[in-house]
Design a protein around this motif. Structure first.
Motif, PDB file in Angstrom:
ATOM      1  N   ARG A   3      -9.202   3.901  16.052  1.00 54.69           N
ATOM      2  CA  ARG A   3      -8.882   2.794  15.694  1.00 54.69           C
ATOM      3  C   ARG A   3      -9.369   1.784  14.837  1.00 54.69           C
ATOM      4  NH1 ARG A   3      -8.206  -2.367  19.269  1.00 54.69           N
ATOM      5  NH2 ARG A   3      -9.138  -1.188  20.814  1.00 54.69           N
ATOM      6  N   ILE A   4      -8.406   1.696  14.252  1.00 55.30           N
ATOM      7  CA  ILE A   4      -8.806   1.043  12.731  1.00 55.30           C
ATOM      8  C   ILE A   4      -8.720  -0.380  12.082  1.00 55.30           C
ATOM      9  CG2 ILE A   4      -7.756   3.546  11.983  1.00 55.30           C
ATOM     10  CD1 ILE A   4      -5.092   2.163  11.401  1.00 55.30           C
ATOM     11  N   THR A   5      -8.957  -0.566  10.870  1.00 57.23           N
ATOM     12  CA  THR A   5      -9.017  -2.127  11.258  1.00 57.23           C
ATOM     13  C   THR A   5      -6.921  -2.364  10.087  1.00 57.23           C
ATOM     14  OG1 THR A   5      -9.136  -1.782   8.193  1.00 57.23           O
ATOM     15  CG2 THR A   5     -11.149  -1.939  10.335  1.00 57.23           C
ATOM     16  N   LYS A   6      -7.412  -3.926   9.819  1.00 53.99           N
ATOM     17  CA  LYS A   6      -6.374  -3.946   9.656  1.00 53.99           C
ATOM     18  C   LYS A   6      -5.339  -3.303   8.478  1.00 53.99           C
ATOM     19  CE  LYS A   6      -6.698  -8.831   9.820  1.00 53.99           C
ATOM     20  NZ  LYS A   6      -6.106  -9.967  10.072  1.00 53.99           N
ATOM     21  N   ASP A   7      -6.516  -3.610   7.510  1.00 58.01           N
ATOM     22  CA  ASP A   7      -6.169  -3.236   6.155  1.00 58.01           C
ATOM     23  C   ASP A   7      -5.967  -1.698   5.886  1.00 58.01           C
ATOM     24  OD1 ASP A   7      -6.824  -5.864   4.987  1.00 58.01           O
ATOM     25  OD2 ASP A   7      -9.205  -5.291   4.494  1.00 58.01           O
ATOM     26  N   GLN A   8      -6.896  -0.961   6.846  1.00 58.52           N
ATOM     27  CA  GLN A   8      -6.725   0.064   7.052  1.00 58.52           C
ATOM     28  C   GLN A   8      -5.276   0.391   8.021  1.00 58.52           C
ATOM     29  OE1 GLN A   8      -9.844   1.713   9.535  1.00 58.52           O
ATOM     30  NE2 GLN A   8     -10.385   2.438   7.905  1.00 58.52           N
ATOM     31  N   CYS A   9      -4.608   0.294   8.068  1.00 58.99           N
ATOM     32  CA  CYS A   9      -3.327  -0.035   9.042  1.00 58.99           C
ATOM     33  C   CYS A   9      -2.080  -0.306   7.696  1.00 58.99           C
ATOM     34  CB  CYS A   9      -3.509  -1.181  10.053  1.00 58.99           C
ATOM     35  SG  CYS A   9      -1.677  -0.805  10.781  1.00 58.99           S
ATOM     36  N   LEU A  10      -2.402  -1.429   7.091  1.00 58.85           N
ATOM     37  CA  LEU A  10      -1.620  -1.696   5.780  1.00 58.85           C
ATOM     38  C   LEU A  10      -1.567  -0.447   5.132  1.00 58.85           C
ATOM     39  CD1 LEU A  10      -0.046  -4.316   4.597  1.00 58.85           C
ATOM     40  CD2 LEU A  10      -2.111  -4.266   3.187  1.00 58.85           C
ATOM     41  N   ASP A  11      -2.363   0.139   4.324  1.00 55.17           N
ATOM     42  CA  ASP A  11      -2.536   0.791   3.543  1.00 55.17           C
ATOM     43  C   ASP A  11      -1.882   2.398   4.304  1.00 55.17           C
ATOM     44  OD1 ASP A  11      -3.935  -0.670   1.117  1.00 55.17           O
ATOM     45  OD2 ASP A  11      -5.838   1.140   2.167  1.00 55.17           O
ATOM     46  N   ASP A  12      -1.947   2.487   5.579  1.00 58.51           N
ATOM     47  CA  ASP A  12      -1.222   3.880   6.260  1.00 58.51           C
ATOM     48  C   ASP A  12       0.633   3.675   5.579  1.00 58.51           C
ATOM     49  OD1 ASP A  12      -2.107   6.317   7.513  1.00 58.51           O
ATOM     50  OD2 ASP A  12      -0.205   5.775   9.307  1.00 58.51           O
ATOM     51  N   LEU A  13       0.375   2.715   6.750  1.00 62.69           N
ATOM     52  CA  LEU A  13       2.125   2.454   6.531  1.00 62.69           C
ATOM     53  C   LEU A  13       2.704   2.132   4.723  1.00 62.69           C
ATOM     54  CD1 LEU A  13       2.242  -0.902   8.685  1.00 62.69           C
ATOM     55  CD2 LEU A  13       3.097   1.698   9.367  1.00 62.69           C
ATOM     56  N   LYS A  14       2.049   1.409   4.244  1.00 55.41           N
ATOM     57  CA  LYS A  14       2.698   1.759   2.725  1.00 55.41           C
ATOM     58  C   LYS A  14       2.538   2.997   2.157  1.00 55.41           C
ATOM     59  CE  LYS A  14       0.595  -2.149   0.834  1.00 55.41           C
ATOM     60  NZ  LYS A  14      -0.532  -2.796  -0.264  1.00 55.41           N
ATOM     61  N   ARG A  41      -1.021  -7.639  18.526  1.00 55.25           N
ATOM     62  CA  ARG A  41       0.137  -7.621  18.122  1.00 55.25           C
ATOM     63  C   ARG A  41       0.236  -8.858  17.033  1.00 55.25           C
ATOM     64  NH1 ARG A  41       5.229  -8.131  22.355  1.00 55.25           N
ATOM     65  NH2 ARG A  41       6.048  -8.247  20.272  1.00 55.25           N
ATOM     66  N   THR A  42      -1.054  -9.783  17.051  1.00 57.29           N
ATOM     67  CA  THR A  42      -0.915 -10.606  16.389  1.00 57.29           C
ATOM     68  C   THR A  42      -1.827 -10.137  14.983  1.00 57.29           C
ATOM     69  OG1 THR A  42      -2.053 -12.520  18.449  1.00 57.29           O
ATOM     70  CG2 THR A  42      -2.830 -12.259  15.932  1.00 57.29           C
ATOM     71  N   PRO A  43      -1.991  -9.004  14.899  1.00 51.60           N
ATOM     72  CA  PRO A  43      -2.634  -8.188  13.230  1.00 51.60           C
ATOM     73  C   PRO A  43      -1.994  -7.669  13.037  1.00 51.60           C
ATOM     74  CG  PRO A  43      -4.168  -7.764  15.331  1.00 51.60           C
ATOM     75  CD  PRO A  43      -3.084  -8.476  15.985  1.00 51.60           C
ATOM     76  N   MET A  44      -0.866  -6.732  13.998  1.00 52.59           N
ATOM     77  CA  MET A  44       0.464  -6.273  13.262  1.00 52.59           C
ATOM     78  C   MET A  44       1.020  -7.062  13.012  1.00 52.59           C
ATOM     79  SD  MET A  44       1.810  -3.513  13.062  1.00 52.59           S
ATOM     80  CE  MET A  44       0.061  -2.190  13.522  1.00 52.59           C
ATOM     81  N   ARG A  45       1.322  -8.211  13.416  1.00 59.09           N
ATOM     82  CA  ARG A  45       2.348  -9.559  12.729  1.00 59.09           C
ATOM     83  C   ARG A  45       1.731  -9.580  11.724  1.00 59.09           C
ATOM     84  NH1 ARG A  45       2.516 -12.923  16.770  1.00 59.09           N
ATOM     85  NH2 ARG A  45       3.807 -11.520  18.032  1.00 59.09           N
ATOM     86  N   GLU A  46       0.716  -9.657  11.162  1.00 59.46           N
ATOM     87  CA  GLU A  46      -0.300 -10.168  10.101  1.00 59.46           C
ATOM     88  C   GLU A  46       0.710  -8.880   8.569  1.00 59.46           C
ATOM     89  OE1 GLU A  46      -4.238 -10.770   7.422  1.00 59.46           O
ATOM     90  OE2 GLU A  46      -3.993 -11.239   9.932  1.00 59.46           O
ATOM     91  N   VAL A  47       0.026  -7.976   9.580  1.00 60.07           N
ATOM     92  CA  VAL A  47       0.382  -6.756   8.356  1.00 60.07           C
ATOM     93  C   VAL A  47       1.503  -6.917   8.067  1.00 60.07           C
ATOM     94  CG1 VAL A  47       0.573  -4.007   8.096  1.00 60.07           C
ATOM     95  CG2 VAL A  47      -1.825  -5.367   9.663  1.00 60.07           C
TER      96      VAL A  47
END
Length: 234
Positions: A3-14, A41-47
């Motif tokens: 499990r990762i944080t929203k910021d980690q998810c954002l950085d990985d997708l970038k 899905r809510t934090p993913m939508r924010e990402v």
């Protein structure tokens, strides 16, 4: 995966977008991404919203999200705009840079030299991205930096080819690119705005034609469909 944080998810997708692991124009399914990153899905939508705001993806109502396209129209605008933005950014950077920013630029260059020396194309492209992002930070101009940030997304994706040399000339261009980085650092450190502009434009010209090949492959031979038989081709 863990499990990762929203910021980690954002950085990985970038990272996946910049490295073209997620291809330009490809669909992004919110549900699948949420499952992959093990977040709701809510934090993913924010990402995805943050990615769209930064220019990495586009979103359309009722049609979901897509990785930002690199179609002909987008690339035409990119090649028209990039040299103007880079030149003005370099000029301002030489005027307004700070000592800590100069240290950060030198660190970015060390990472670039290491990546190119290891012939790691992805790391080199990302290190180059960081180098020019720091130059942008030095400019202290939110209008130009916003344009630079968007340009760097496509520049980094296009440069994947530049950092995969197949000839001696292409290898030499990478060495020259590194030398130009060093020269630009020296010009910025010395507050030489005119020189920084000139070096920035030289640096752009060095890789421009190689990046154009990413979107404009070498043409097919004329005889793929012979002139004699062309009238019968469907």
């Amino acid at each position: 995966m863990a499990r990762i944080t929203k910021d980690q998810c954002l950085d990985d997708l970038k990272l996946r977008i910049l490295s073209t692991d997620l291809a330009p124009g490809s669909d992004l399914d919110e549900t699948s991404l949420a499952e992959y990153y093990e977040i709701s899905r809510t934090p993913m939508r924010e990402v995805l919203h943050r990615l769209a705001g930064a220019g990495y993806i586009t979103t359309t109502e009722n049609r979901g999200a897509k990785v930002a396209s690199m179609d002909i129209g987008t690339m035409r605008t990119f090649f028209q705009t990039a040299p103007m933005v880079y030149a003005n950014i370099a000029s301002l950077a030489a005027e307004t840079r700070t000592a800590p920013q100069l240290d950060a630029l030198k660190d970015a260059q060390l990472a670039f030299v290491k990546a190119t020396g290891a012939q790691d194309a992805q790391a080199a492209a990302l290190a180059n991205h960081r180098f020019h992002a720091v130059v942008g930070e030095m400019a202290h101009n939110p209008y130009l930096v916003a344009s630079l940030d968007r340009l760097l997304i496509d520049h980094t994706r296009l440069s994947q080819r530049f950092y995969r040399p197949s000839t001696a000339d292409e290898k030499g261009r990478i060495v020259k690119a590194s030398d130009q980085h060093d020269a630009l650092i020296t010009a910025i450190e010395a507050h030489e705005s005119a020189l920084a502009i000139d070096l920035s434009l030289q640096h752009w010209d060095l890789s421009r034609d190689r990046m154009e090949r990413y979107v404009r492959p070498d043409p097919l031979p004329v005889d793929v469909v012979s002139l004699k038989d062309r009238r019968n081709a469907i």
